[in-house]
Design a protein around this motif. Sequence first.
Motif, PDB file in Angstrom:
ATOM      1  N   PRO A  82       0.886  -1.134  -0.079  1.00  0.00           N
ATOM      2  CA  PRO A  82      -0.200  -0.236  -0.207  1.00  0.00           C
ATOM      3  C   PRO A  82       1.037   1.443   0.291  1.00  0.00           C
ATOM      4  O   PRO A  82       2.165   1.568  -0.103  1.00  0.00           O
ATOM      5  N   LEU A  83       0.475   2.468   0.043  1.00  0.00           N
ATOM      6  CA  LEU A  83       1.229   3.659  -0.498  1.00  0.00           C
ATOM      7  C   LEU A  83       0.707   4.503   1.041  1.00  0.00           C
ATOM      8  O   LEU A  83      -0.359   5.173   0.824  1.00  0.00           O
ATOM      9  N   ILE A  84       1.762   4.141   1.629  1.00  0.00           N
ATOM     10  CA  ILE A  84       1.923   4.477   3.305  1.00  0.00           C
ATOM     11  C   ILE A  84       2.923   5.351   3.520  1.00  0.00           C
ATOM     12  O   ILE A  84       3.005   6.522   4.451  1.00  0.00           O
ATOM     13  N   ASP A  85       4.081   4.627   3.310  1.00  0.00           N
ATOM     14  CA  ASP A  85       5.187   5.915   3.686  1.00  0.00           C
ATOM     15  C   ASP A  85       6.150   6.358   2.671  1.00  0.00           C
ATOM     16  O   ASP A  85       6.048   6.665   1.251  1.00  0.00           O
ATOM     17  N   ASN A  86       6.274   8.232   3.443  1.00  0.00           N
ATOM     18  CA  ASN A  86       7.571   8.651   2.156  1.00  0.00           C
ATOM     19  C   ASN A  86       8.265   8.187   2.248  1.00  0.00           C
ATOM     20  O   ASN A  86      10.043   8.618   2.484  1.00  0.00           O
ATOM     21  N   TYR A  87       9.178   7.627   1.061  1.00  0.00           N
ATOM     22  CA  TYR A  87       9.919   7.665   0.994  1.00  0.00           C
ATOM     23  C   TYR A  87      10.740   7.914  -0.153  1.00  0.00           C
ATOM     24  O   TYR A  87      11.889   8.110  -0.811  1.00  0.00           O
ATOM     25  N   LEU A  88      10.024   9.133  -0.131  1.00  0.00           N
ATOM     26  CA  LEU A  88      10.817  10.484  -0.926  1.00  0.00           C
ATOM     27  C   LEU A  88      11.678  11.320   0.353  1.00  0.00           C
ATOM     28  O   LEU A  88      12.342  12.337  -0.295  1.00  0.00           O
ATOM     29  N   SER A  89      11.517  11.026   1.262  1.00  0.00           N
ATOM     30  CA  SER A  89      12.283  11.720   2.162  1.00  0.00           C
ATOM     31  C   SER A  89      13.638  12.212   2.269  1.00  0.00           C
ATOM     32  O   SER A  89      13.771  13.410   2.447  1.00  0.00           O
ATOM     33  N   ASN A  90      14.253  11.206   1.843  1.00  0.00           N
ATOM     34  CA  ASN A  90      15.724  11.894   1.202  1.00  0.00           C
ATOM     35  C   ASN A  90      15.944  12.491   0.038  1.00  0.00           C
ATOM     36  O   ASN A  90      17.284  13.130   0.156  1.00  0.00           O
ATOM     37  N   TYR A  91      15.110  12.870  -0.621  1.00  0.00           N
ATOM     38  CA  TYR A  91      14.995  13.524  -2.231  1.00  0.00           C
ATOM     39  C   TYR A  91      15.200  14.543  -1.721  1.00  0.00           C
ATOM     40  O   TYR A  91      14.553  15.184  -1.141  1.00  0.00           O
ATOM     41  N   GLN A  92      16.424  15.249  -2.158  1.00  0.00           N
ATOM     42  CA  GLN A  92      17.002  16.492  -2.234  1.00  0.00           C
ATOM     43  C   GLN A  92      16.633  16.952  -3.212  1.00  0.00           C
ATOM     44  O   GLN A  92      16.492  16.819  -4.473  1.00  0.00           O
ATOM     45  N   PHE A  93      15.482  18.895  -3.181  1.00  0.00           N
ATOM     46  CA  PHE A  93      15.592  19.471  -4.277  1.00  0.00           C
ATOM     47  C   PHE A  93      16.042  19.368  -5.384  1.00  0.00           C
ATOM     48  O   PHE A  93      17.568  20.270  -5.288  1.00  0.00           O
ATOM     49  N   GLY A  94      15.986  18.755  -5.950  1.00  0.00           N
ATOM     50  CA  GLY A  94      16.899  18.732  -7.978  1.00  0.00           C
ATOM     51  C   GLY A  94      17.711  17.900  -8.030  1.00  0.00           C
ATOM     52  O   GLY A  94      18.206  17.718  -9.245  1.00  0.00           O
ATOM     53  N   ASP A  95      17.994  16.891  -7.274  1.00  0.00           N
ATOM     54  CA  ASP A  95      18.361  16.248  -7.569  1.00  0.00           C
ATOM     55  C   ASP A  95      18.086  14.963  -8.864  1.00  0.00           C
ATOM     56  O   ASP A  95      17.092  15.171  -8.609  1.00  0.00           O
ATOM     57  N   GLN A  96      19.131  14.115  -9.718  1.00  0.00           N
ATOM     58  CA  GLN A  96      18.614  13.420 -10.698  1.00  0.00           C
ATOM     59  C   GLN A  96      18.492  12.227 -10.120  1.00  0.00           C
ATOM     60  O   GLN A  96      18.489  11.394 -11.835  1.00  0.00           O
ATOM     61  N   PHE A  97      18.345  11.793  -8.799  1.00  0.00           N
ATOM     62  CA  PHE A  97      18.265  10.289  -8.591  1.00  0.00           C
ATOM     63  C   PHE A  97      17.200   9.666  -7.765  1.00  0.00           C
ATOM     64  O   PHE A  97      16.996  11.291  -6.759  1.00  0.00           O
ATOM     65  N   ILE A  98      16.975   8.973  -7.491  1.00  0.00           N
ATOM     66  CA  ILE A  98      16.540   8.726  -6.020  1.00  0.00           C
ATOM     67  C   ILE A  98      16.617   7.039  -6.016  1.00  0.00           C
ATOM     68  O   ILE A  98      17.328   6.355  -6.519  1.00  0.00           O
ATOM     69  N   SER A  99      17.148   7.259  -4.498  1.00  0.00           N
ATOM     70  CA  SER A  99      17.536   5.671  -4.329  1.00  0.00           C
ATOM     71  C   SER A  99      16.900   5.516  -2.509  1.00  0.00           C
ATOM     72  O   SER A  99      17.642   6.568  -1.407  1.00  0.00           O
TER      73      SER A  99
END
Length: 540
Positions: free
Chosen positions: A491-508
Amino acid sequence: MNIKKSKQQLFFVVFLIFIIILTLLGFVKGNNDDDDYYIGAVLEYTPPEYNFKDPNETPIKYVLANVKRYNSYVQIAKSQGAQIIVFPEYGLLGNAFATRDQVLPYLEVIPDPHQSSQPIIPCNNEDFDNRTILQSLSCIAIQNSIVLVADMGDVQYCDNSTSINNNDNNNNCPADGRFQYNTQVAFSEKGELLAKYHKSHLYSEPYFNPSSPPDPVIFSTNFNVTFGMFICFDILFEEPQKTLIQKYGIHNLVYSTQWVNVNYAYARGIQESWSKLYNANVLAANIGATSAISGSGIYSNGNFINTFQNPTTKPANKLLVGKLPKDPTTTTTTTTTTTKSSSSNNKINSGIEAIDFVNYKPFKQYDGDGVNLNDVKTPTSINATIIPFLISENQVNKTIISENNGFSCTFTYSTSDRIDKNRLLYSLVSFNGNFNDFFNSQLCSASICASNDPNSCFDNVFDSSSTFTSLHIQGNFQSDYHIVPTFTTYPLIDNYLSNYQFGDQFISVSNIEQYFVGTSLFAIQWNDTSSSDNLSYEYI
C-alpha cells in the motif's frame, strides 16, 4: 462558618487541580496544541453523466444537483471537525460540453474579491439572484461554518476598447466577446468570497481561456493559515508555483484536479511530490470516475495523512479528513518510513467506512447531440523507449539502461525472496522530446507491467506483490528541466521521498517495506533556467 459552601469551594479547587494534572499529562488538549494545527477535508467526487434524454435537464439544474450532493459531504466533514474542505476540478460542471458556446450556460460572472473594497457575500444577496452557483456555495459555507473551495466556471465579458480583466493579454478579447475560465473559488465560514483563481495550464480544454500570464492567487483564513491555489495541470509548471513559493512563502495548497493517471505520473504521487519538494501541506481533491481518473489526498511535508485511490472501473466518492500542522516546515522527516505513526495520529475517520459507490455512469465528454468526444491524446502516446525486464528472487544490484534521443536512464535494483512469480515483468522507460505538443519533457521511470506481456508495460497498475530491498534510478537531465520525483508502493503509506533533495537527478532508496509498484523522475522544461535547480530551500 458555612460548611456547605466550604465543601463546594474545596471540591472546585480539587477539580481544578485534577484538570491541570490531566492537561499536563496530555489527556486534555490545550489551546496551544489546537493553535498549531487545523483540520482539512477533501472530497473525491464523480459528477453524474448529463442526462441528454431528459427534456427538463438544464445546465444549471445539473450543477445545482451536484451542489446539493456537495452539501451532504460538507455536513459530514464538519461533524468530523473540518475547518476547510476542497472539491475537485469539474466536480460541479461535469463534461457535457465541447465548445465555448456549449459551456457558457454553466458559467457565472465571478467578481474578484481582491479588487473589491467591500466583502462579497453572495448568500441571500439579491445582486447574485441570477448567479445561483455562487449563492449556493456561499450559503453552504455559512450553514456549516467552514471554508469551502470549489471549481466552477467564470465568464468575463470584454471588448478590445476596454479592459475588465487583468489577464486579458493586452485587451486581446476573444471574437465571441468573452473570456471563459476554469476557476477555483474560496469562501470563508461567513460565506465571503475570499479568492478566485483562473487555471493557467489547460489540458484539452478548448472551451476555456488560460490565465495568461499565470496569476498566482492566495487567501487567508480565520484559523491563521494562508493557502495558495492550483488547478490540475498547473502543478507541473514554473508559474504560478514559483511566485507562490518565492514571493508569498506558501506552505499550504488547495488543489482541485481531474488528473488522468499514467504509470509514471499517478495523481497521488504528483501530489505527494509537491508536498515534499516545498515542505508543504497539500489538500488535493480529484474526480473519482474510475481508477484511470482518481487519486486524492491530504499530505504534509511529503507524508501521507489520508489518501484514496478508486481501485475499480465504476464511479466512487470518498471523503477524506486529516489533521495538519499549520507550519509544516517545522515537521521534518529523517528516515524513509516515518509516516505510519504520524498518519495514524492525524488521519480522521471521515464517517464513511467504505467507498461510497454511486449508481450512475462516470461522466463523458459529449457534444450537444450526445456524440462521444473522448478522443484526446493520452500521455502514453509519446514516443518513449521501453525496456521490459524480468525480476527474480534475491537479485543483487541488477542494472537496466534505457536511452531515448540522447537521454539515458539507469535503474539498479535488488529484490527479496518475496516475489510474485505470476507477475515478473517490469519495464524501464526513457523519453526526451516534445510531449504531445504540450511541453518539452524528459522522463526516467521504472514500474511494474500489468501482465507478463510487454505490451502492458505502459498500463496503469496500482498494486504489486513483489518486494525490492533497494533501488537507484538516475537520468542525465538538462539543467533547465524541473524534476518531479515519485515513488509508488502497495500500500501507499510511507514517504520514501524523505531523503530526496530538491533538484537531485536520482532517487536512491533502501529498506523498502511495502510491495514495489514504480518510481519516476518526470521533468518538464521550465522557461527560466534559474528557476529549476537553483530554486532551493532558501526560498521555501
